[in-house]
Write a protein that holds these residues in place. Structure first.
Motif, PDB file in Angstrom:
ATOM      1  N   HIS A  93       0.833  -1.211   0.000  1.00 57.06           N
ATOM      2  CA  HIS A  93       0.000   0.000   0.000  1.00 57.06           C
ATOM      3  C   HIS A  93       0.857   1.246   0.000  1.00 57.06           C
ATOM      4  O   HIS A  93       0.602   2.218  -0.706  1.00 57.06           O
ATOM      5  CB  HIS A  93      -0.921   0.009   1.229  1.00 57.06           C
ATOM      6  N   GLU A  94       1.899   1.145   0.818  1.00 56.86           N
ATOM      7  CA  GLU A  94       2.838   2.253   0.928  1.00 56.86           C
ATOM      8  C   GLU A  94       3.557   2.499  -0.414  1.00 56.86           C
ATOM      9  O   GLU A  94       3.795   3.641  -0.805  1.00 56.86           O
ATOM     10  CB  GLU A  94       3.848   1.836   1.999  1.00 56.86           C
ATOM     11  N   GLN A  97       1.215   4.389  -2.423  1.00 54.65           N
ATOM     12  CA  GLN A  97       1.102   5.773  -1.935  1.00 54.65           C
ATOM     13  C   GLN A  97       2.316   6.599  -2.368  1.00 54.65           C
ATOM     14  O   GLN A  97       2.195   7.764  -2.720  1.00 54.65           O
ATOM     15  CB  GLN A  97       0.985   5.781  -0.405  1.00 54.65           C
ATOM     16  N   LEU A 102       2.942  10.658  -2.084  1.00 57.13           N
ATOM     17  CA  LEU A 102       2.918  10.934  -0.646  1.00 57.13           C
ATOM     18  C   LEU A 102       4.342  10.904  -0.078  1.00 57.13           C
ATOM     19  O   LEU A 102       5.179  10.116  -0.527  1.00 57.13           O
ATOM     20  CB  LEU A 102       2.062   9.876   0.091  1.00 57.13           C
ATOM     21  N   GLU A 106       3.891  11.563   5.532  1.00 58.07           N
ATOM     22  CA  GLU A 106       2.463  11.326   5.292  1.00 58.07           C
ATOM     23  C   GLU A 106       2.146   9.824   5.350  1.00 58.07           C
ATOM     24  O   GLU A 106       1.121   9.419   5.888  1.00 58.07           O
ATOM     25  CB  GLU A 106       2.055  11.890   3.925  1.00 58.07           C
ATOM     26  N   ILE A 107       3.061   9.037   4.807  1.00 57.89           N
ATOM     27  CA  ILE A 107       2.863   7.578   4.829  1.00 57.89           C
ATOM     28  C   ILE A 107       2.871   7.079   6.277  1.00 57.89           C
ATOM     29  O   ILE A 107       2.016   6.282   6.676  1.00 57.89           O
ATOM     30  CB  ILE A 107       3.947   6.878   3.966  1.00 57.89           C
ATOM     31  N   GLU A 109       2.116   8.791   8.896  1.00 60.44           N
ATOM     32  CA  GLU A 109       0.872   9.252   9.541  1.00 60.44           C
ATOM     33  C   GLU A 109      -0.307   8.350   9.203  1.00 60.44           C
ATOM     34  O   GLU A 109      -1.233   8.200   9.985  1.00 60.44           O
ATOM     35  CB  GLU A 109       0.564  10.702   9.123  1.00 60.44           C
ATOM     36  N   ARG A 110      -0.268   7.745   8.020  1.00 56.62           N
ATOM     37  CA  ARG A 110      -1.361   6.830   7.647  1.00 56.62           C
ATOM     38  C   ARG A 110      -1.095   5.398   8.121  1.00 56.62           C
ATOM     39  O   ARG A 110      -1.704   4.442   7.624  1.00 56.62           O
ATOM     40  CB  ARG A 110      -1.540   6.838   6.133  1.00 56.62           C
ATOM     41  N   GLY A 111      -0.147   5.267   9.006  1.00 61.23           N
ATOM     42  CA  GLY A 111       0.095   3.949   9.619  1.00 61.23           C
ATOM     43  C   GLY A 111       1.102   3.090   8.865  1.00 61.23           C
ATOM     44  O   GLY A 111       1.230   1.901   9.136  1.00 61.23           O
ATOM     45  N   SER A 116       5.139   0.067  11.200  1.00 59.92           N
ATOM     46  CA  SER A 116       4.047  -0.860  10.869  1.00 59.92           C
ATOM     47  C   SER A 116       4.606  -2.282  10.735  1.00 59.92           C
ATOM     48  O   SER A 116       3.939  -3.258  11.095  1.00 59.92           O
ATOM     49  CB  SER A 116       3.314  -0.425   9.597  1.00 59.92           C
TER      50      SER A 116
END
Ligand SMILES: [Zn+2]
Length: 420
Positions: A93-94, A97, A102, A106-107, A109-111, A116
Motif C-alpha cells: 500500500h505504501e 502511496q 505521498l 504522510e505515509i 501518519e497513515r500507519g 508498521s
C-alpha cells in the motif's frame, strides 16, 4: 599402483570456471580457468583445474554425481551480505502511496513505515516468522545464494528481538543456505520510547546486547546511524558496548545525509559500513586505511528512486572492497534477487561485470569475516558452487530479470536444480 581417492561430486568442462582466487592470475581478474573442472569431497573443494588435467587418481564414490558443464559458467555460491530476512507483513500500500506522491511522513501518519512492520512482526508467532523466512530463503536459493547475513531489527524489544534471532537460529538448521546473524536492535526507536530515546539506548546497551551475546544469537551488532535514527554519539555507545560483549560492529551509514558514519566505522573497527550514498571524502579514505568493506545496496536506491548513488567507482579506486547486497526488507527493497543487484550495480553504480561478481562473492565474504571459508573456489574452502547457464561471466549481469542458475551445490551436495 596409484592410490585412488574417492570424491563426492565432480564438475567438468565449464566454459569459464570463475575461481575468484588470487592464485589464478589472468587478465579478467576473476581467476578464470577455461574448460575448468572441480572435484569436491566431504563438503570441501578437493581439486580444481583444467578438465584436461583431471587427475586419474580421483574417482567418483558410489552414488556420487558428475555434472557436465559444457557451455556453462561455474562459480562460487553467491553471498548476500545485507538482508533483513525476518519480518512479517508487507507494505505494497505504501508502495502505491509513494507512487502517488505521498511523503515519508504522510505515509507514516497513515500507519505505514518501519513501525508498521515492527507491529506486524511483534504480533507474528515464531512459526509464522519461520515459514516466512523459509520461503525467502528458498527464493534466494533459486537465485544462486548459498550464504547470507541477516539482521534482526523489527522487534525492538528484548522479547521480540530474541524471537527474531531464534527464528534465524532455527533456520540455520536448513542445510541449503548459511545464515550469519546480526543484532540490529538499533534499527529505529520504537513507538513506546519516542519521547525518551535515551532510555531505549540504555535498554539496548544494558539488557538487549548482553542477553543476545549471552545466548550466542548474533555475531555482529549493527545500528542505523542517521539523523532520523541514531546519532553518532548513540551509535558509538551501542557499537562499543556490542564490541565489549564480543559482537563485531557493522553500521548503516550515510544513507540519507553525510553524518560521519563511515568515519565512525573506521574509528571503531567495523567490519563493514553499508549504504554510503552520502559518504564524505574523508570517510572513503578512512575506510580504505582501515580495510572496512563497503556494502552497497542498489535495490534500495532503485526502489526509492534515489537521486544520489553511493560513489562506487571512487570507493573501488581508493582501494575499498565493495560488496553488493539486496537489503531485502519490506520498506525499501522487497527482493531476494542478488543477480538483479549485479545488473543494477553495473547500470546505476557503474561497476564492471567483474566488479559486481567480486562484490557478491569474495568481497561479500569479507564483509562478514568469512573470506577464508567461502567466496572463492580454492582447495579446502567450502564446496558452495553454482552452475550457471550463461556462455560467459559478462552475460550474467547483462541478461537481467531471468533465472540463469541451473544448479546450486552447497557443501558438496546439489541442493537446487532448475526445473526443466
Ligand atoms: Zn539495511
Amino acid at each position: 599402483m596409484t592410490p585412488f581417492v574417492q570424491v563426492d561430486l565432480i564438475i567438468k568442462n565449464a566454459v569459464e570456471l570463475l575461481t575468484l582466487s588470487p592464485f589464478f592470475r589472468e587478465e579478467s581478474g576473476l581467476g578464470i580457468i577455461h574448460h575448468g573442472g572441480v572435484a569436491m569431497r566431504e563438503g570441501k573443494i578437493f581439486w580444481i583445474g583444467k578438465t584436461d588435467g583431471f587427475p586419474e587418481a580421483l574417482v567418483l564414490k558410489p552414488g556420487g554425481q558428475e555434472i557436465d558443464a559444457i557451455g556453462k559458467v561455474v562459480m562460487p555460491g553467491l553471498i548476500d551480505s545485507h538482508t533483513h530476512l525476518i519480518f512479517a507483513g508487507s507494505r505494497e500500500h505504501e508502495f502505491e502511496q509513494r507512487i502517488e506522491g505521498l511523503s515519508y511522513l504522510e505515509i507514516a501518519e497513515r500507519g505505514g513505515g518501519i513501525l508498521s512492520t515492527v507491529e506486524a512482526t511483534r504480533k507474528a508467532s515464531f512459526d509464522e516468522l519461520f515459514s516466512l523466512g523459509k520461503k525467502r530463503l528458498d527464493r534466494m536459493l533459486s537465485k544462486g545464494v548459498t550464504t547470507i547475513e541477516a539482521k534482526s531489527g523489527y522487534g525492538l524489544s528484548l522479547k521480540d528481538e530474541l524471537k527474531i534471532l531464534e527464528v534465524m537460529k532455527a533456520l540455520k538448521e536448513n542445510p541449503t543456505i548459511d545464515i550469519v546473524p546480526t543484532f540490529l536492535g538499533a534499527h529505529t526507536v520504537p513507538k513506546e520510547f519516542r519521547h525518551d530515546r535515551a532510555r531505549y539506548v540504555d535498554l539496548l546497551t544494558e539488557e538487549m546486547i548482553p542477553k543476545v551475546a549471552e545466548e550466542g544469537l548474533a555475531e555482529f551488532c549493527d545500528i542505523f546511524c542517521e539523523e532520523k535514527a541514531f546519532s553518532l554519539k548513540e551509535s558509538r555507545k551501542v557499537l562499543e558496548t556490542g564490541k565489549r560483549y564480543g559482537l563485531k560492529p557493522k553500521i548503516h551509514a550515510d544513507q540519507l545525509s553525510s553524518g560521519g558514519g563511515a568515519e565512525l566505522a573506521a574509528e571503531i573497527g567495523a567490519i563493514s559500513a553499508d549504504h554510503l550514498e552520502y559518504i564524505s571524502e574523508t570517510g572513503i579514505e578512512r575506510m580504505a586505511e582501515k580495510g572496512v568493506t563497503a556494502v552497497l545496496l542498489p535495490g534500495a536506491s532503485f526502489f526509492l528512486a534515489m537521486k544520489r548513488f553511493p560513489p562506487a567507482r571512487e570507493l573501488i579506486e581508493k582501494g575499498v572492497a565493495v560488496s553488493l547486497a539486496t537489503d531485502l526488507n519490506p520498506g525499501s527493497s522487497m527482493t531476494e534477487s542478488l543477480p538483479l543487484m549485479m545488473t543494477m550495480g553495473c547500470t546505476m553504480f557503474k561497476m564492471t561485470p567483474r566488479e559486481v561478481i567480486q562484490a557478491t562473492t569474495i568481497h561479500a565474504a569479507r564483509s562478514m569475516g568469512r573470506e577464508n571459508e567461502i567466496g572463492s573456489l580454492e582447495i579446502g574452502k567450502k564446496a558452495d558452487v553454482l552452475v550457471i547457464d550463461v556462455p560467459n561471466y559478462r552475460y550474467l549481469p547483462y541478461h537481467f530479470g531471468v533465472d540463469h542458475v541451473e544448479c546450486v551445490i552447497k557443501r558438496g551436495k546439489v541442493v537446487y536444480q532448475r526445473p526443466t
